[in-house]
Design a protein around this motif. Structure first.
Motif, mmCIF file in Angstrom:
data_model
loop_
_atom_site.group_PDB
_atom_site.id
_atom_site.type_symbol
_atom_site.label_atom_id
_atom_site.label_comp_id
_atom_site.label_asym_id
_atom_site.label_seq_id
_atom_site.Cartn_x
_atom_site.Cartn_y
_atom_site.Cartn_z
ATOM 1 N N GLN A 96 -30.382 -62.655 -7.335
ATOM 2 C CA GLN A 96 -29.552 -62.087 -6.279
ATOM 3 C C GLN A 96 -30.475 -61.553 -5.186
ATOM 4 O O GLN A 96 -31.015 -60.444 -5.314
ATOM 5 N N PRO A 97 -30.684 -62.325 -4.121
ATOM 6 C CA PRO A 97 -31.693 -61.941 -3.133
ATOM 7 C C PRO A 97 -31.435 -60.600 -2.459
ATOM 8 O O PRO A 97 -32.383 -59.928 -2.036
ATOM 9 N N ILE A 98 -30.177 -60.170 -2.387
ATOM 10 C CA ILE A 98 -29.895 -58.882 -1.755
ATOM 11 C C ILE A 98 -30.508 -57.731 -2.549
ATOM 12 O O ILE A 98 -30.829 -56.673 -1.990
ATOM 13 N N HIS A 99 -30.712 -57.907 -3.864
ATOM 14 C CA HIS A 99 -31.372 -56.860 -4.650
ATOM 15 C C HIS A 99 -32.774 -56.588 -4.125
ATOM 16 O O HIS A 99 -33.251 -55.447 -4.146
ATOM 17 N N CYS A 100 -33.448 -57.628 -3.688
ATOM 18 C CA CYS A 100 -34.827 -57.479 -3.220
ATOM 19 C C CYS A 100 -34.913 -56.472 -2.089
ATOM 20 O O CYS A 100 -35.690 -55.514 -2.141
ATOM 21 N N THR A 101 -34.130 -56.674 -1.051
ATOM 22 C CA THR A 101 -34.254 -55.818 0.123
ATOM 23 C C THR A 101 -33.601 -54.454 -0.082
ATOM 24 O O THR A 101 -34.089 -53.452 0.438
ATOM 25 N N GLN A 102 -32.518 -54.397 -0.846
ATOM 26 C CA GLN A 102 -31.882 -53.111 -1.100
ATOM 27 C C GLN A 102 -32.741 -52.216 -1.987
ATOM 28 O O GLN A 102 -32.719 -50.990 -1.849
ATOM 29 N N ASP A 103 -33.496 -52.833 -2.885
ATOM 30 C CA ASP A 103 -34.251 -52.056 -3.878
ATOM 31 C C ASP A 103 -35.746 -51.986 -3.607
ATOM 32 O O ASP A 103 -36.487 -51.439 -4.416
ATOM 33 N N ARG A 152 -12.227 -42.292 -11.296
ATOM 34 C CA ARG A 152 -13.249 -43.325 -11.442
ATOM 35 C C ARG A 152 -13.889 -43.618 -10.088
ATOM 36 O O ARG A 152 -13.218 -43.610 -9.065
ATOM 37 N N GLY A 153 -15.171 -43.887 -10.118
ATOM 38 C CA GLY A 153 -15.882 -44.212 -8.889
ATOM 39 C C GLY A 153 -17.097 -45.054 -9.194
ATOM 40 O O GLY A 153 -17.451 -45.293 -10.353
ATOM 41 N N HIS A 154 -17.759 -45.473 -8.143
ATOM 42 C CA HIS A 154 -18.856 -46.417 -8.300
ATOM 43 C C HIS A 154 -19.784 -46.331 -7.087
ATOM 44 O O HIS A 154 -19.340 -46.075 -5.973
ATOM 45 N N GLY A 155 -21.097 -46.533 -7.335
ATOM 46 C CA GLY A 155 -22.008 -46.760 -6.219
ATOM 47 C C GLY A 155 -23.040 -45.686 -5.955
ATOM 48 O O GLY A 155 -23.877 -45.865 -5.073
ATOM 49 N N TRP A 156 -23.012 -44.554 -6.681
ATOM 50 C CA TRP A 156 -24.017 -43.523 -6.402
ATOM 51 C C TRP A 156 -25.413 -44.031 -6.772
ATOM 52 O O TRP A 156 -25.588 -44.784 -7.718
ATOM 53 N N ASP A 157 -26.384 -43.610 -5.994
ATOM 54 C CA ASP A 157 -27.766 -44.062 -6.207
ATOM 55 C C ASP A 157 -28.710 -42.937 -5.813
ATOM 56 O O ASP A 157 -29.028 -42.756 -4.634
ATOM 57 N N HIS A 158 -29.149 -42.176 -6.800
ATOM 58 C CA HIS A 158 -30.008 -41.017 -6.503
ATOM 59 C C HIS A 158 -31.343 -41.431 -5.915
ATOM 60 O O HIS A 158 -32.022 -40.618 -5.282
ATOM 61 N N ASN A 159 -31.721 -42.700 -6.082
ATOM 62 C CA ASN A 159 -32.988 -43.161 -5.529
ATOM 63 C C ASN A 159 -32.975 -43.227 -4.005
ATOM 64 O O ASN A 159 -34.034 -43.255 -3.370
ATOM 65 N N THR A 160 -31.796 -43.289 -3.401
ATOM 66 C CA THR A 160 -31.706 -43.417 -1.945
ATOM 67 C C THR A 160 -31.506 -42.079 -1.256
ATOM 68 O O THR A 160 -31.546 -42.022 -0.019
ATOM 69 N N TRP A 161 -31.267 -41.011 -2.011
ATOM 70 C CA TRP A 161 -31.095 -39.708 -1.379
ATOM 71 C C TRP A 161 -32.442 -39.213 -0.856
ATOM 72 O O TRP A 161 -33.484 -39.449 -1.476
ATOM 73 N N PRO A 162 -32.454 -38.532 0.310
ATOM 74 C CA PRO A 162 -33.730 -38.073 0.893
ATOM 75 C C PRO A 162 -34.584 -37.286 -0.096
ATOM 76 O O PRO A 162 -35.797 -37.442 -0.143
ATOM 77 N N VAL A 163 -33.924 -36.429 -0.873
ATOM 78 C CA VAL A 163 -34.609 -35.725 -1.960
ATOM 79 C C VAL A 163 -33.985 -36.229 -3.255
ATOM 80 O O VAL A 163 -32.873 -35.836 -3.605
ATOM 81 N N ARG A 220 -15.588 -45.095 -3.611
ATOM 82 C CA ARG A 220 -16.831 -45.788 -3.300
ATOM 83 C C ARG A 220 -17.857 -44.774 -2.814
ATOM 84 O O ARG A 220 -17.634 -44.065 -1.838
ATOM 85 N N LEU A 221 -19.009 -44.754 -3.488
ATOM 86 C CA LEU A 221 -20.045 -43.776 -3.167
ATOM 87 C C LEU A 221 -21.293 -44.409 -2.577
ATOM 88 O O LEU A 221 -22.253 -43.702 -2.276
ATOM 89 N N ASP A 222 -21.291 -45.733 -2.401
ATOM 90 C CA ASP A 222 -22.504 -46.394 -1.934
ATOM 91 C C ASP A 222 -22.788 -46.143 -0.462
ATOM 92 O O ASP A 222 -23.887 -46.422 0.014
ATOM 93 N N GLY A 223 -21.832 -45.592 0.287
ATOM 94 C CA GLY A 223 -22.074 -45.313 1.700
ATOM 95 C C GLY A 223 -22.629 -43.937 1.966
ATOM 96 O O GLY A 223 -22.928 -43.601 3.118
ATOM 97 N N TYR A 224 -22.794 -43.130 0.929
ATOM 98 C CA TYR A 224 -23.271 -41.748 1.108
ATOM 99 C C TYR A 224 -24.761 -41.681 0.801
ATOM 100 O O TYR A 224 -25.206 -42.059 -0.279
ATOM 101 N N THR A 225 -25.513 -41.170 1.770
ATOM 102 C CA THR A 225 -26.975 -41.242 1.682
ATOM 103 C C THR A 225 -27.621 -39.917 1.316
ATOM 104 O O THR A 225 -28.836 -39.785 1.408
#
Length: 525
Positions: free
Chosen positions: A383-390, A106-117, A80-85
């Motif tokens: 999916q209302p959680i998409h609104c605030t997460q994104d 196999r893994g899931h959850g990376w999001d380059h949009n949330t990284w500081p750079v 799980r990679l969604d906890g890494y910022t």
């Protein structure tokens, strides 16, 4: 036959306008027998099991209208990679994981949009930290796959591999794949990855349904293929399915479904065939949501049409003629418009089909198309959680168009039906986080102050209705569930305290105490 069950001394929201709040509910034979004051129902209870709610709230069972159930179960056992910022922390987690096994990582959850750079990762980054195993990591939105060189070699991808319609292979100046594949291009690598075994799918299904009832869900709408359906059917046959499942079939299996004369709603009490699922576009996070105008700060980037208009129209029409409703993924405003055009044309071709067509996500939709969605009777599965997460990413990529993003209140005002879900494992399966997002348009850290575009917030009852009545209607289940009323199934979610209309922040501390399906306790904290 389920034992009788009485719940009393509670603050029970029935979601029935005729009697919205009661103290007690009596379930008999798996169905609601009576509701009303505790003093009236206690004499009727006989030897029924009893739950003293002691002021706690109960509601009709929460129903997640859009998730990927067995994928959620599989993801629980993956990296799980969604906890890494940050990019560095993400790579460190991958380096650590690659030393703990063999074969594909196999893994899931990376999001380059949330990284500081924000960094667009490549195969070269993975090669540095995981050179000895093929690696395939799904992005948070599941619309991009990040792979290393070993994975590309096993899949046979090189500079001569052509692009495929509806997909994108990120390349360097010489044409070599850089390790990011989006939309249908993901399949080029996924077909080289060993599929989960039958036993692995069964274990994932067990894990997922257990997690769902733990979180208060009594029904879910799952968008997955036949392997998932087979695992869930095995649980159903064994009497091990603790909740109700509306299983959507990928469009690739439409021919088989039509040959078998399967229609929407066919199945058992716990497992039914739902809609035919297809994709109009990609996702915001991957920059592949299909837009009417270019993404902010780009020169002509309009996203991706994952499936042509002609192909979607043909699929929706053939499905309708066979008694199968459709659910089309559409996130960008252009994709939502295309899907509405298609549904309108199909309705002209099949004016008496009476199918409940859906759009999944509806993240950005113009006011004109909001009205049209309502007029056509299309269900907005959101999916209302998409609104605030994104929201930060949406503001950066869509700019002022965000005033039309996740427009729940506007859609309700236009007369549309909302059905809420989580899109797990894209987001957490917890429906309470989505309900909090719907009534505040804030993240769990209470940002931003006042909410993001707060004019689109919902009342607590409106959010609960989308998670109960709305989801049940989207699955043709309003005569069975969605409200607490005599004759309907005894599906309820019990919370750890009373719900408060005046204090939405209290939702952050709320827990599920009990999940009841058909009068039987499926989970108790």
């Amino acid at each position: 036959m389920p034992a009788d069950l009485l719940m009393f001394n509670g603050a029970i929201r029935t979601m029935d306008p005729a009697l919205p709040l009661v103290e007690a509910v009596l379930i008999r034979g798996g169905h609601i027998f009576a509701r009303g004051p505790s003093a009236d129902l206690l004499p009727l209870a006989g030897d029924a099991s009893r739950i003293d709610l002691a002021g706690r709230s109960a509601i009709p069972g929460l129903e997640d209208a859009h998730l990927h159930l067995c994928m959620h179960g599989l993801a629980l056992g993956q990296l799980r990679l969604d906890g890494y910022t940050s990019f560095e922390d993400t790579l460190l987690a991958i380096r650590t994981a690659q030393d703990t096994g063999s074969g594909w990582l196999r893994g899931h959850g990376w999001d380059h949009n949330t990284w500081p750079v924000p960094v667009k990762p490549t195969r070269h980054d993975l090669d540095r930290v995981a050179p000895h195993r093929p690696v395939a990591l799904d992005s948070k939105d599941l619309h991009s796959l990040w792979v290393n060189t070993a994975a590309l070699e096993l899949a046979g991808l090189d500079e001569n591999t052509p692009d495929i319609p509806g997909g994108e292979i990120l390349r360097d100046e010489q044409g070599w794949p850089l390790g990011i594949l989006s939309e249908k291009a993901k399949q080029l690598v996924e077909q080289a990855i060993p599929a989960p075994s039958e036993q692995e799918m069964l274990a994932a299904a067990r894990l997922a349904v257990s997690d769902a009832v733990r979180l208060g869900l009594t029904a879910v709408h799952s968008c997955e293929g036949p392997e998932s359906f087979g695992a869930l059917a095995a649980l159903d046959r064994a009497g091990e399915l603790p909740l109700r499942i509306w299983h959507m079939l990928p469009a690739a299996y439409l021919d088989q479904a039509l040959d078998l004369r399967l229609a929407t709603g066919y199945g058992t009490e716990r497992l039914r065939i739902g809609h035919i699922k297809m994709f109009a576009d990609g996702a915001l996070g991957s920059g592949t949501a299909e837009m009417l105008a270019p993404y902010e700060g780009t020169e002509g980037s309009f996203g991706v049409a994952a499936t042509t208009t002609e192909e979607i129209f043909d699929t929706v029409l053939r499905a309708a003629r066979g008694g199968l409703a459709s659910a089309v993924h559409a996130i960008g405003d252009a994709a939502n418009r295309r899907v509405l055009d298609i549904y309108e044309q199909v309705a002209r071709e099949q004016p008496r089909h009476h199918l409940r067509q859906r759009i999944e996500h509806v993240q950005l939709i113009t006011p004109t198309d909001q009205e049209r969605l309502s007029r056509l009777g299309v269900i907005a599965s959101m999916q209302p959680i998409h609104c605030t997460q994104d929201m930060v990413m949406a503001q950066r990529q869509w700019g002022d168009r965000c005033r039309y993003a996740y427009p729940w209140r506007s859609l309700l005002s236009a007369g549309a039906r909302l059905a809420f879900g989580t899109d797990a494992p894209v987001e957490e399966l917890d429906p309470l986080k989505g309900i909090y997002a719907a009534v505040t348009r804030k993240r769990a850290d209470r940002s931003p102050d006042g909410g993001w575009y707060p004019g689109q917030t919902l009342t607590l009852d409106q959010a609960l209705e989308a998670y109960t009545v709305g989801s049940a209607f989207a699955a043709y289940g309003e005569s069975e569930r969605g409200r607490i009323a005599p004759g309907l199934r005894g599906d309820l979610t019990v919370f750890s305290s009373a719900l408060s209309d005046d204090d939405p922040e209290a939702l952050l501390n709320l827990q599920v105490d009990c999940t009841i399906v058909g009068g039987q306790i499926a989970y108790q904290r």
